[in-house]
Design an enzyme around this catalytic site. Sequence first.
Site, PDB file in Angstrom:
ATOM      1  N   HIS A  18      -4.400  -2.940  -9.386  1.00 62.74           N
ATOM      2  CA  HIS A  18      -5.666  -3.631  -9.900  1.00 62.74           C
ATOM      3  C   HIS A  18      -5.608  -3.796 -11.455  1.00 62.74           C
ATOM      4  CE1 HIS A  18      -6.952   0.417 -11.231  1.00 62.74           C
ATOM      5  NE2 HIS A  18      -6.915   0.999  -9.756  1.00 62.74           N
ATOM      6  N   HIS A  21      -4.649  -0.877 -13.702  1.00 63.47           N
ATOM      7  CA  HIS A  21      -3.284  -0.610 -13.581  1.00 63.47           C
ATOM      8  C   HIS A  21      -2.573  -1.708 -14.769  1.00 63.47           C
ATOM      9  CE1 HIS A  21      -3.598   0.804  -9.587  1.00 63.47           C
ATOM     10  NE2 HIS A  21      -3.260   2.070 -10.171  1.00 63.47           N
ATOM     11  N   CYS A 126      -6.926  18.785  -4.684  1.00 58.38           N
ATOM     12  CA  CYS A 126      -7.617  17.668  -4.485  1.00 58.38           C
ATOM     13  C   CYS A 126      -6.391  16.557  -4.463  1.00 58.38           C
ATOM     14  CB  CYS A 126      -8.391  17.243  -5.864  1.00 58.38           C
ATOM     15  SG  CYS A 126      -8.677  15.340  -5.823  1.00 58.38           S
ATOM     16  N   CYS A 129      -6.152  13.670  -7.292  1.00 56.27           N
ATOM     17  CA  CYS A 129      -5.483  14.217  -8.414  1.00 56.27           C
ATOM     18  C   CYS A 129      -3.831  14.490  -8.145  1.00 56.27           C
ATOM     19  CB  CYS A 129      -6.037  15.167  -9.130  1.00 56.27           C
ATOM     20  SG  CYS A 129      -7.950  15.001  -9.751  1.00 56.27           S
ATOM     21  N   HIS A 147     -12.707  12.387  -8.432  1.00 63.16           N
ATOM     22  CA  HIS A 147     -12.672  11.806  -7.205  1.00 63.16           C
ATOM     23  C   HIS A 147     -13.928  11.732  -6.239  1.00 63.16           C
ATOM     24  CE1 HIS A 147      -8.702  11.548  -8.506  1.00 63.16           C
ATOM     25  NE2 HIS A 147      -8.414  10.603  -8.175  1.00 63.16           N
ATOM     26  N   LYS A 298     -17.826   1.224 -12.765  1.00 67.55           N
ATOM     27  CA  LYS A 298     -16.419   1.714 -12.572  1.00 67.55           C
ATOM     28  C   LYS A 298     -15.887   1.007 -10.993  1.00 67.55           C
ATOM     29  CE  LYS A 298     -14.031   6.054 -11.877  1.00 67.55           C
ATOM     30  NZ  LYS A 298     -14.141   7.479 -11.441  1.00 67.55           N
TER      31      LYS A 298
HETATM   32  N1  MSP Z   1       0.972   8.586 -10.564  1.00 64.01           N
HETATM   33  C1  MSP Z   1       0.127   9.021 -11.549  1.00 64.01           C
HETATM   34  C2  MSP Z   1       0.765   8.771 -13.094  1.00 64.01           C
HETATM   35  C3  MSP Z   1       2.030   9.697 -13.269  1.00 64.01           C
HETATM   36  S1  MSP Z   1       2.888   9.241 -14.616  1.00 64.01           S
HETATM   37  C4  MSP Z   1       3.869  10.354 -14.812  1.00 64.01           C
HETATM   38  C5  MSP Z   1      -1.330   8.236 -11.580  1.00 64.01           C
HETATM   39  N2  MSP Z   1      -1.340   6.993 -10.996  1.00 64.01           N
HETATM   40  S2  MSP Z   1      -2.594   5.939 -10.752  1.00 64.01           S
HETATM   41  O1  MSP Z   1      -1.875   5.027 -10.179  1.00 64.01           O
HETATM   42  O2  MSP Z   1      -3.667   6.564 -10.463  1.00 64.01           O
HETATM   43  O3  MSP Z   1      -2.831   5.431 -12.605  1.00 64.01           O
HETATM   44  C6  MSP Z   1      -1.548   4.788 -13.171  1.00 64.01           C
HETATM   45  C7  MSP Z   1      -2.130   4.635 -14.583  1.00 64.01           C
HETATM   46  O4  MSP Z   1      -3.267   3.585 -14.336  1.00 64.01           O
HETATM   47  C8  MSP Z   1      -2.928   5.832 -15.177  1.00 64.01           C
HETATM   48  O5  MSP Z   1      -2.673   5.872 -16.451  1.00 64.01           O
HETATM   49  C9  MSP Z   1      -4.335   5.605 -15.170  1.00 64.01           C
HETATM   50  O6  MSP Z   1      -5.142   5.968 -16.189  1.00 64.01           O
HETATM   51  C10 MSP Z   1      -4.595   3.818 -15.281  1.00 64.01           C
HETATM   52  N3  MSP Z   1      -5.740   3.289 -14.449  1.00 64.01           N
HETATM   53  C11 MSP Z   1      -6.028   3.447 -13.451  1.00 64.01           C
HETATM   54  N4  MSP Z   1      -7.217   2.863 -13.278  1.00 64.01           N
HETATM   55  C12 MSP Z   1      -7.541   2.266 -14.688  1.00 64.01           C
HETATM   56  C13 MSP Z   1      -8.744   1.803 -15.088  1.00 64.01           C
HETATM   57  N5  MSP Z   1      -9.663   1.430 -14.134  1.00 64.01           N
HETATM   58  N6  MSP Z   1      -8.626   1.366 -16.255  1.00 64.01           N
HETATM   59  C14 MSP Z   1      -7.609   1.579 -16.873  1.00 64.01           C
HETATM   60  N7  MSP Z   1      -6.683   2.147 -16.675  1.00 64.01           N
HETATM   61  C15 MSP Z   1      -6.649   2.637 -15.483  1.00 64.01           C
HETATM   62  O7  MSP Z   1      -2.294   8.653 -12.380  1.00 64.01           O
END
Ligand code: MSP
Length: 528
Positions: A18, A21, A126, A129, A147, A298
């Site tokens: 999304h 990411h 969780c 997380c 979450h 969000k």
């Molecule tokens: N897999 C773990 C990270 C492991 S790193 C060794 C994880 N994955 S995640 O898919 O949930 O998130 C990946 C990255 O995307 C994280 O840095 C997270 O902060 C970022 N984001 C997820 N949603 C986001 C937003 N809405 N806005 C900005 N960044 C976001 O955590």
Amino acid sequence: MDKFYLTTAIDYVNGAPHIGHAYEKIITDVIARHFKQRCDDVYFLTGTDEHGIKIQKTAASAGITPKELCDENAQKFKDAWKALDIDYTRFIRTTDEDHVKIVQRIFQKLVKNGDIYKNSYEGLYCSGCECFLNPKDLTEDGLCPDHLKKPEIVKEENYFFKLTKYKDAIIKHIKENPDFIIPQFRANEVLNQLEDIQDISVSRAKSNVQWGIDVLDDDEQSIYVWIDALSNYITALGYDVDTPSDKFKKYWPADVQVIGKDILKFHSIYWLAILMALDLPLPKHILAHGWITIDQAKMSKSIGNVISPTSVLESFELEYPDAFRYYMATAAPCGKDGNYSDEDFKEKVNAHLANSMGNLLNRTLSMLVKYFDGEIKEEFFAVKNNELVGGSISLLKTALNKVDLVKNNFDNFAIAEAGLEIVNLVDITNKYVTDNAPWTLAKEGKMIECGQVLTTVLEIMCIISALIYPFCPNIAESMAKQLSFDLSKKLDDLTYENIKTGVLISKENIKPVFLRVDSELADKSKSK
Ligand code: MSP
């Protein structure tokens, strides 16, 4: 600077990418492209985090194997990054064979050194997380604060990592290196979290979690996601416990590790402790960016406001991802949250990229063709042998000064702030055109003055194309092409003399570098 190594978080693959990411990958790509303009050897790592209970459950409910789910979704991330021109060096998947093998050996070494021990444990897990939560961090209703789900009570025999052993060293490192955590205001948060840290569970019983990396020498345990995931930053370079590869020796430690604020604890506490236990140097900076909201809310599946990055490109019919990259990379000041809205997107990119920057180049080149058949004459230059000899000295100085300001911002990983400096240079240059009215000079027959104004603007447009390149690589290339400017020049080699004498361009070769996002189109996409 002889190398620059930067990494992003690796994304969970239980869904498609999304724009949250995408935000992270875009800012990291912008940083990577900027540092490529200053250093010959940049290594940019991104990838996907594929093990854990959540993937196992999602795959089971879809009736496919976890690996099938990972393959399908990892491809979606790769496709999205391609569409956004994310120019990574390696895309690591935690199911990659080389990664799996090295993680097993890292784990084995930590057991051997006594940093990992076995213990039985009961805790609140969780799966969002993928970690055990401290009861004091739950909401009043006993839910995970991130979450909003009730954690499961898990009672297992697990391996534990002696985090407590490294607590004081981590506190010392954070206090002695105020620019280790960027933005600095987050360091206090981490220091507070460090106060009551415990040893952490680093494995799960295979009876509960099958989708993980096996612990060598123990058939009943698999390695828990965070130790697996965090290690990607070194396994990708071919780190091995006995014989680290040349690549590892060359690139590690990372110059910056870009992550979201929600996973700062894992990176500034757990990751440091693992590196200390492996006796490895620590990353130079951790950049914890903020979160992106959609129309100030969000992003969440239940609200139904999750936006995929490629859908933005499609709904605005964007040929290149530049506008979206620019919008995202400038959406939030360093470390702060930012917002995406269709309306704001359309307004900002139309104003900055089409009306101000694109139009400035287009108008200037058109005047050059109209008044001089596209030719730059010797007497148009305000600079000779890199010495300012007349004409628009102060503007040219401002432009080169901006290069330093942009570099400074990037040194502090203030990406949006760097973008603002570039826009400001465009605005100043536009004002210079208005104030000096080359069309009036031409009407009055002051042709040399008119040519000098146009040449000064074109010199600055070369600098602007170089500065905007990390944000908008396609637009920058189109600008540079029309200016016969070599974009592969290092930023430090930029001068006042980027434009050459002779015919620069003909009428047919003048092209708008960015077309306004059609307002009707944008409205249509909003009502979808
Ligand atoms: N897999 C773990 C990270 C492991 S790193 C060794 C994880 N994955 S995640 O898919 O949930 O998130 C990946 C990255 O995307 C994280 O840095 C997270 O902060 C970022 N984001 C997820 N949603 C986001 C937003 N809405 N806005 C900005 N960044 C976001 O955590």
